[in-house]
Scaffold this motif. Structure first.
Motif, PDB file in Angstrom:
ATOM      1  N   THR A  56      73.548  53.960  -3.054  1.00 34.67           N
ATOM      2  CA  THR A  56      73.774  53.580  -1.658  1.00 34.67           C
ATOM      3  C   THR A  56      73.275  54.649  -0.695  1.00 34.67           C
ATOM      4  O   THR A  56      73.149  54.388   0.506  1.00 34.67           O
ATOM      5  CB  THR A  56      75.276  53.345  -1.407  1.00 34.67           C
ATOM      6  N   PHE A  57      72.980  55.844  -1.207  1.00 34.26           N
ATOM      7  CA  PHE A  57      72.609  56.961  -0.338  1.00 34.26           C
ATOM      8  C   PHE A  57      71.445  56.645   0.605  1.00 34.26           C
ATOM      9  O   PHE A  57      71.482  57.054   1.776  1.00 34.26           O
ATOM     10  CB  PHE A  57      72.287  58.201  -1.178  1.00 34.26           C
ATOM     11  N   PRO A  58      70.374  55.957   0.173  1.00 32.79           N
ATOM     12  CA  PRO A  58      69.246  55.734   1.088  1.00 32.79           C
ATOM     13  C   PRO A  58      69.633  54.992   2.360  1.00 32.79           C
ATOM     14  O   PRO A  58      68.966  55.157   3.398  1.00 32.79           O
ATOM     15  CB  PRO A  58      68.275  54.895   0.245  1.00 32.79           C
ATOM     16  N   PHE A  59      70.682  54.182   2.320  1.00 27.04           N
ATOM     17  CA  PHE A  59      71.088  53.416   3.498  1.00 27.04           C
ATOM     18  C   PHE A  59      72.393  53.902   4.112  1.00 27.04           C
ATOM     19  O   PHE A  59      72.593  53.780   5.322  1.00 27.04           O
ATOM     20  CB  PHE A  59      71.252  51.934   3.139  1.00 27.04           C
ATOM     21  N   GLU A  60      73.295  54.426   3.293  1.00 26.45           N
ATOM     22  CA  GLU A  60      74.632  54.753   3.773  1.00 26.45           C
ATOM     23  C   GLU A  60      74.912  56.241   3.888  1.00 26.45           C
ATOM     24  O   GLU A  60      75.869  56.638   4.559  1.00 26.45           O
ATOM     25  CB  GLU A  60      75.692  54.126   2.841  1.00 26.45           C
ATOM     26  N   GLY A  61      74.134  57.095   3.214  1.00 27.86           N
ATOM     27  CA  GLY A  61      74.444  58.505   3.193  1.00 27.86           C
ATOM     28  C   GLY A  61      75.622  58.786   2.276  1.00 27.86           C
ATOM     29  O   GLY A  61      76.173  57.881   1.634  1.00 27.86           O
ATOM     30  N   SER A  62      76.048  60.047   2.215  1.00 24.79           N
ATOM     31  CA  SER A  62      77.192  60.413   1.390  1.00 24.79           C
ATOM     32  C   SER A  62      77.865  61.645   1.978  1.00 24.79           C
ATOM     33  O   SER A  62      77.194  62.655   2.249  1.00 24.79           O
ATOM     34  CB  SER A  62      76.752  60.690  -0.059  1.00 24.79           C
ATOM     35  N   PHE A  63      79.193  61.556   2.170  1.00 26.87           N
ATOM     36  CA  PHE A  63      79.938  62.622   2.837  1.00 26.87           C
ATOM     37  C   PHE A  63      81.242  62.873   2.090  1.00 26.87           C
ATOM     38  O   PHE A  63      81.928  61.922   1.693  1.00 26.87           O
ATOM     39  CB  PHE A  63      80.240  62.232   4.283  1.00 26.87           C
ATOM     40  N   PHE A  64      81.600  64.130   1.924  1.00 25.75           N
ATOM     41  CA  PHE A  64      82.832  64.449   1.194  1.00 25.75           C
ATOM     42  C   PHE A  64      84.070  64.026   1.984  1.00 25.75           C
ATOM     43  O   PHE A  64      85.142  63.852   1.427  1.00 25.75           O
ATOM     44  CB  PHE A  64      82.894  65.950   0.888  1.00 25.75           C
ATOM     45  N   GLN A  65      83.942  63.809   3.313  1.00 23.87           N
ATOM     46  CA  GLN A  65      85.095  63.421   4.128  1.00 23.87           C
ATOM     47  C   GLN A  65      85.478  61.952   3.975  1.00 23.87           C
ATOM     48  O   GLN A  65      86.544  61.526   4.419  1.00 23.87           O
ATOM     49  CB  GLN A  65      84.829  63.675   5.618  1.00 23.87           C
ATOM     50  N   THR A  66      84.620  61.141   3.364  1.00 19.26           N
ATOM     51  CA  THR A  66      84.865  59.702   3.268  1.00 19.26           C
ATOM     52  C   THR A  66      86.175  59.409   2.545  1.00 19.26           C
ATOM     53  O   THR A  66      86.487  60.027   1.531  1.00 19.26           O
ATOM     54  CB  THR A  66      83.713  59.005   2.531  1.00 19.26           C
ATOM     55  N   GLU A  67      86.932  58.467   3.060  1.00 18.35           N
ATOM     56  CA  GLU A  67      88.191  58.067   2.432  1.00 18.35           C
ATOM     57  C   GLU A  67      87.907  57.045   1.348  1.00 18.35           C
ATOM     58  O   GLU A  67      87.334  55.981   1.609  1.00 18.35           O
ATOM     59  CB  GLU A  67      89.138  57.502   3.485  1.00 18.35           C
ATOM     60  N   ASN A  68      88.314  57.354   0.125  1.00 15.66           N
ATOM     61  CA  ASN A  68      88.100  56.474  -1.029  1.00 15.66           C
ATOM     62  C   ASN A  68      89.372  56.386  -1.851  1.00 15.66           C
ATOM     63  O   ASN A  68      90.257  57.243  -1.763  1.00 15.66           O
ATOM     64  CB  ASN A  68      86.972  57.017  -1.919  1.00 15.66           C
TER      65      ASN A  68
END
Length: 424
Positions: free
Chosen positions: A380-392
């Protein structure tokens, strides 16, 4: 020779038919007229399909048949291994009841443009009673014939024998600290586990997405009555981004992310606002349902039978990340799977992806994923990016095969989140 060729030609169609008309051990819909499969713990709508063995908890399962009318649907369940292969044990070992049953709870849609029949089933019940913990596959088939598959659906029954505690931290790898999250967990047990490296297995996944599952077979520390999994290099997950969402609980007005609604006597069409990539820039926090979806109709009285079916248009303004790949719209609404229905078409001249999907009225989380055919990876990174702050949310399933046992038992389960006060 000619006789041998004739025999082969006779059997090949039958073999192909047998391969086609058989269940796979995954969440899958086999008939195009079947939509909106729901499977969850009855205590909370759209919760994960996990229940405790020998408890009052039940699983609610439902789907809609767009052909309407009434069909003779049957269901059965099968015990599976931790990696979703058949356990190959007798039904006597895992069922204390009948092997299958007919679905008799159905209702017809009302006040909807598209007519359908809603089928629903709750189990365990007087007919279907699992008696051991583990992974289970629910099979729906037509006319009592398992060679006519309709739906296969995974669910879990926990025979609680261990306790799982866990925490979510930043990745310990310096290069990944801003984009990945790490799950550390501990299994506390009072039962004897002579060889935890061979007999015990823990599976960790993110947002109940089986594509992210990581298998743990070696604890980092083995202590008396405790197994610790906190190796510096394991259970790292891309943080991803908060899910995109749209709200069609009412079709009388344009709610969140809905640009236009078109209705006529035969269909309902919903156009979403055009999306753009989010793989650059700073992280933006927003509330989401961690990929989940909810069937709701605030204009009617019954979500099950009065919610409309809509043709929803998704548009993503982005360049193709690579020359050989395809983009998809994914979420729990389609079990994060890749198929013709959720594949986006690409208009190179406009640098635009788009797809139209038939979905039932409600509230949906979704994201865009790219499947690279060269590397055989979905990202998903090419469209959504990736961040350690994301709530999962993260799910941990613990399986144990006792010495001499013929099957794996699901003996522990935990569902954790890095969202404050999240009790899901």
């Amino acid at each position: 020779m000619h006789k041998l060729i004739a025999i082969l030609l006779f059997f090949i169609p039958s073999l192909l038919s047998a391969q086609t008309n058989s269940f796979t051990y995954e969440n899958k819909i086999y008939q195009p007229n079947i939509k909106t499969v729901l499977c969850y713990n009855t205590s909370r709508e759209q919760s994960l399909p996990v229940i405790q063995l020998n408890s009052a908890e039940t699983i609610t399962f439902s789907f809609n048949d767009l052909l309407g009318g009434t069909k003779n649907y049957w269901y059965s369940i099968e015990h599976c291994t931790s990696d979703w292969q058949p356990s190959r044990i007798s039904t006597i070992d895992y069922l204390g009841s009948f092997n299958d049953d007919r679905m008799i709870n159905y209702r017809y849609s009302s006040n909807t443009t598209r007519k359908y029949t809603h089928y629903e089933q709750t189990f365990p019940n007087s007919q279907i009673q699992p008696k051991i913990g583990g992974n289970y596959l629910l099979k729906i088939y037509l006319d009592g014939d398992k060679n006519q598959p309709v739906i296969s659906q995974r669910f879990y029954i926990v025979d609680n024998q261990v306790a799982v505690t866990a925490e979510i931290t930043n990745s310990m790898q310096v290069a990944d600290r801003n984009s990945k999250q790490k799950v550390n967990f501990t299994i506390n047990h009072s039962i004897p586990i002579p060889n935890p490296y061979q007999d015990l297995k823990a599976v960790v996944m993110q947002n109940f997405n089986s594509n992210t599952a990581k298998v743990n077979t070696r604890p980092f520390f083995v202590r008396p009555n405790q197994l610790v999994y906190n190796d510096l290099t394991t259970n790292d997950f891309w943080g991803d981004n908060e899910f995109r969402k749209f709200d069609t609980r009412s079709l009388r007005y344009k709610a969140d992310n809905v640009k236009d609604i078109y209705r006529d006597s035969e269909s309902v069409n919903v156009m979403l606002f055009q999306d753009v990539p989010r793989n650059t820039g700073a992280f933006a926090n927003q509330f989401d349902e961690n990929g989940n979806f909810f069937i709701k109709n605030t204009d009617g009285r019954d979500d099950r039978t009065e919610a409309e079916y809509m043709s929803v248009l998704f548009t993503l303004n982005a360049k193709a990340p690579s020359a050989n790949g395809d983009a998809y719209v994914v979420g729990r609404f389609n079990n994060y799977t890749l198929g013709k229905e959720n594949k986006l078409l690409y208009d190179a001249s406009r640098k635009q992806f788009y797809a139209s999907m038939m979905l039932k009225q409600g509230l949906y989380d979704y994201e865009y994923a790219w499947f690279n055919y060269d590397t055989k990876t979905l990202e998903t990174f090419p469209f959504e990016g990736s961040f350690f702050q994301t709530e999962n949310t993260y799910q941990i399933f613990v399986y144990y095969r006792r010495p001499g046992a013929r099957w794996e038992t699901l003996v522990g389960y935990a569902n954790i989140s890095n969202r404050v006060n999240d009790r899901r």
